[in-house]
Scaffold this motif. Structure first.
Motif, PDB file in Angstrom:
ATOM      1  N   GLY B   9     -26.705  47.505 -14.444  1.00 39.21           N
ATOM      2  CA  GLY B   9     -27.557  47.589 -13.269  1.00 39.21           C
ATOM      3  C   GLY B   9     -27.808  49.038 -12.862  1.00 39.21           C
ATOM      4  N   PRO B  10     -28.120  49.296 -11.577  1.00 31.42           N
ATOM      5  CA  PRO B  10     -28.012  48.322 -10.490  1.00 31.42           C
ATOM      6  C   PRO B  10     -29.150  47.316 -10.480  1.00 31.42           C
ATOM      7  N   LEU B  11     -28.826  46.121 -10.024  1.00 32.17           N
ATOM      8  CA  LEU B  11     -29.803  45.074  -9.819  1.00 32.17           C
ATOM      9  C   LEU B  11     -30.110  45.037  -8.327  1.00 32.17           C
ATOM     10  N   SER B  12     -31.355  45.240  -7.980  1.00 32.30           N
ATOM     11  CA  SER B  12     -31.741  45.285  -6.571  1.00 32.30           C
ATOM     12  C   SER B  12     -32.621  44.092  -6.239  1.00 32.30           C
ATOM     13  N   VAL B  13     -32.262  43.341  -5.206  1.00 32.57           N
ATOM     14  CA  VAL B  13     -33.057  42.204  -4.760  1.00 32.57           C
ATOM     15  C   VAL B  13     -33.182  42.260  -3.243  1.00 32.57           C
ATOM     16  N   PRO B  14     -34.289  41.728  -2.695  1.00 33.07           N
ATOM     17  CA  PRO B  14     -34.418  41.677  -1.236  1.00 33.07           C
ATOM     18  C   PRO B  14     -33.611  40.514  -0.672  1.00 33.07           C
ATOM     19  N   ALA B  19     -30.600  36.224  -6.954  1.00 31.81           N
ATOM     20  CA  ALA B  19     -30.101  37.251  -7.866  1.00 31.81           C
ATOM     21  C   ALA B  19     -29.578  36.560  -9.121  1.00 31.81           C
ATOM     22  N   SER B  20     -29.946  37.074 -10.280  1.00 30.10           N
ATOM     23  CA  SER B  20     -29.542  36.499 -11.557  1.00 30.10           C
ATOM     24  C   SER B  20     -28.747  37.524 -12.348  1.00 30.10           C
ATOM     25  N   LEU B  21     -27.506  37.198 -12.644  1.00 33.44           N
ATOM     26  CA  LEU B  21     -26.607  38.101 -13.353  1.00 33.44           C
ATOM     27  C   LEU B  21     -26.255  37.467 -14.693  1.00 33.44           C
ATOM     28  N   ASN B  22     -26.270  38.275 -15.744  1.00 28.30           N
ATOM     29  CA  ASN B  22     -26.103  37.747 -17.087  1.00 28.30           C
ATOM     30  C   ASN B  22     -24.938  38.391 -17.824  1.00 28.30           C
ATOM     31  N   CYS B  23     -24.427  37.642 -18.798  1.00 28.86           N
ATOM     32  CA  CYS B  23     -23.255  38.089 -19.543  1.00 28.86           C
ATOM     33  C   CYS B  23     -23.277  37.426 -20.918  1.00 28.86           C
ATOM     34  N   THR B  24     -22.985  38.185 -21.972  1.00 29.22           N
ATOM     35  CA  THR B  24     -22.823  37.616 -23.296  1.00 29.22           C
ATOM     36  C   THR B  24     -21.422  37.940 -23.807  1.00 29.22           C
ATOM     37  N   TYR B  25     -20.906  37.085 -24.691  1.00 25.98           N
ATOM     38  CA  TYR B  25     -19.555  37.283 -25.214  1.00 25.98           C
ATOM     39  C   TYR B  25     -19.581  37.063 -26.722  1.00 25.98           C
ATOM     40  N   ASP B  78     -30.434  32.734  -1.943  1.00 26.91           N
ATOM     41  CA  ASP B  78     -30.464  33.253  -0.570  1.00 26.91           C
ATOM     42  C   ASP B  78     -29.531  34.466  -0.444  1.00 26.91           C
ATOM     43  N   SER B  79     -29.767  35.459  -1.273  1.00 27.70           N
ATOM     44  CA  SER B  79     -28.896  36.644  -1.317  1.00 27.70           C
ATOM     45  C   SER B  79     -28.813  37.312   0.057  1.00 27.70           C
ATOM     46  N   GLN B  80     -27.617  37.764   0.399  1.00 28.42           N
ATOM     47  CA  GLN B  80     -27.350  38.422   1.667  1.00 28.42           C
ATOM     48  C   GLN B  80     -26.859  39.851   1.408  1.00 28.42           C
ATOM     49  N   PRO B  81     -27.080  40.768   2.350  1.00 28.45           N
ATOM     50  CA  PRO B  81     -26.554  42.129   2.180  1.00 28.45           C
ATOM     51  C   PRO B  81     -25.058  42.142   1.873  1.00 28.45           C
ATOM     52  N   SER B  82     -24.317  41.159   2.402  1.00 33.25           N
ATOM     53  CA  SER B  82     -22.878  41.087   2.139  1.00 33.25           C
ATOM     54  C   SER B  82     -22.560  40.723   0.686  1.00 33.25           C
ATOM     55  N   ASP B  83     -23.572  40.300  -0.074  1.00 31.56           N
ATOM     56  CA  ASP B  83     -23.372  40.020  -1.504  1.00 31.56           C
ATOM     57  C   ASP B  83     -23.404  41.299  -2.344  1.00 31.56           C
ATOM     58  N   SER B  84     -23.773  42.409  -1.730  1.00 31.27           N
ATOM     59  CA  SER B  84     -23.838  43.685  -2.452  1.00 31.27           C
ATOM     60  C   SER B  84     -22.440  44.076  -2.920  1.00 31.27           C
ATOM     61  N   ALA B  85     -22.259  44.122  -4.232  1.00 29.83           N
ATOM     62  CA  ALA B  85     -20.945  44.357  -4.824  1.00 29.83           C
ATOM     63  C   ALA B  85     -21.137  44.484  -6.336  1.00 29.83           C
ATOM     64  N   LYS B 106     -18.115  45.329 -18.117  1.00 30.61           N
ATOM     65  CA  LYS B 106     -18.059  46.503 -17.243  1.00 30.61           C
ATOM     66  C   LYS B 106     -18.520  46.197 -15.821  1.00 30.61           C
ATOM     67  N   GLY B 107     -19.220  45.062 -15.676  1.00 26.29           N
ATOM     68  CA  GLY B 107     -19.690  44.682 -14.350  1.00 26.29           C
ATOM     69  C   GLY B 107     -21.143  45.053 -14.118  1.00 26.29           C
ATOM     70  N   THR B 108     -21.796  44.269 -13.275  1.00 28.61           N
ATOM     71  CA  THR B 108     -23.164  44.533 -12.840  1.00 28.61           C
ATOM     72  C   THR B 108     -23.147  44.806 -11.350  1.00 28.61           C
ATOM     73  N   THR B 109     -23.741  45.934 -10.955  1.00 30.55           N
ATOM     74  CA  THR B 109     -23.800  46.271  -9.537  1.00 30.55           C
ATOM     75  C   THR B 109     -25.033  45.626  -8.922  1.00 30.55           C
ATOM     76  N   LEU B 110     -24.827  44.834  -7.885  1.00 30.05           N
ATOM     77  CA  LEU B 110     -25.900  44.158  -7.167  1.00 30.05           C
ATOM     78  C   LEU B 110     -26.085  44.817  -5.812  1.00 30.05           C
ATOM     79  N   SER B 111     -27.337  45.097  -5.474  1.00 28.81           N
ATOM     80  CA  SER B 111     -27.668  45.649  -4.158  1.00 28.81           C
ATOM     81  C   SER B 111     -28.690  44.729  -3.510  1.00 28.81           C
ATOM     82  N   VAL B 112     -28.368  44.198  -2.339  1.00 31.22           N
ATOM     83  CA  VAL B 112     -29.257  43.317  -1.597  1.00 31.22           C
ATOM     84  C   VAL B 112     -29.744  44.063  -0.365  1.00 31.22           C
ATOM     85  N   SER B 113     -31.051  44.259  -0.294  1.00 34.95           N
ATOM     86  CA  SER B 113     -31.612  45.033   0.820  1.00 34.95           C
ATOM     87  C   SER B 113     -32.119  44.105   1.912  1.00 34.95           C
ATOM     88  N   SER B 114     -31.871  44.506   3.152  1.00 35.62           N
ATOM     89  CA  SER B 114     -32.300  43.685   4.294  1.00 35.62           C
ATOM     90  C   SER B 114     -33.684  44.108   4.783  1.00 35.62           C
TER      91      SER B 114
END
Lengths: 114, 114
Positions: B9-14, B19-25, B78-85, B106-114
């Motif tokens: 990321g970062p993955l930014s959504v309003p 928010a859609s997060l993906n992972c392969t193994y 229904d992403s919320q700013p508190s989901d930013s992590a 390694k993780g995906t950083t999500l940012s939810v903007s209000s």
């Protein structure tokens, strides 16, 4: 119901020193796993303990050793500290019989090596 | 090839969006799959785990698993700013001694903007 606890919260050491970190699992859990998380990385598995024995080990040198006590609590020891050992050390607890299920993490110990 | 891969990321959504997060193994023998959320300076917190192909829903969160494609995803409605992590994907790796280790991306950083 107490969750996973770890001590200390923060620790500062110098290169070459030795450190011991402690973990108590959640009530009802009998398995403890240790992870190292460097900044910006996902946690890396160090080892897992059940019935006071190491059950699986990740790709970490012998400087990293552990122990599990009869009350299921655990210690992680790191000898001959290197600058690269600076990281967040996480303890996770689980139940051996449900070991394919979730692991619950403690708050972590932040180790800084100077 | 890394064992678990995520887009950092970062993955930014309003606010209010999905928010859609993906992972392969890489290990086809992996049996269970986990999504953890990690706020800055804190330890990982379990959101969901899944072990069967298909969807698993829990409140605003849906985990999707496709073992044939070796793909796991997490949808947050229904992403919320508190989901930013940072969202960590993990798979359970079993050793010959039957111990289990969580292997993390390694993780995906999500940012939810209000």
């Amino acid at each position: 119901d107490a969750g996973v606890t770890q001590s200390p919260t923060h620790l500062i050491k110098t290169r070459g020193q030795q450190v011991t970190l402690r973990c108590s699992p959640k009530s009802g859990h009998d398995t403890v796993s240790w992870y190292q998380q460097a900044l910006g990385q996902g946690p890396q598995f160090i080892f897992q303990y059940y019935e006071e024995e190491e059950r699986q080990r990740g790709n970490f040198p012998d400087r990293f050793s552990g122990h599990q006590f009869p009350n299921y609590s655990s210690e992680l020891n790191v000898n001959a500290l290197l600058l690269g050992d600076s990281a967040l050390y996480l303890c996770a607890s689980s139940t051996w019989l449900l070991r394919f299920n979730e692991q619950f993490f403690g708050p972590g110990t932040r180790l800084t090596v100077l | 090839q890394k064992e678990v891969e995520q887009n950092s990321g970062p993955l930014s959504v309003p606010e209010g969006a999905i928010a859609s997060l993906n992972c392969t193994y890489s290990d086809r023998g992996s049996q269970s799959f986990f999504w953890y959320r990690q706020y800055s300076g804190k330890s990982p917190e379990l959101i969901m785990f899944i072990y069967s192909n298909g969807d698993k829903e829990d409140g605003r969160f849906t985990a999707q698993l496709n073992k044939a494609s070796q793909y796991v995803s997490l949808l947050i409605r229904d992403s919320q700013p508190s989901d930013s992590a940072t969202y960590l994907c993990a798979v359970n790796k079993v050793s010959g001694q039957a111990g289990t280790a969580l292997i993390f991306g390694k993780g995906t950083t999500l940012s939810v903007s209000s």
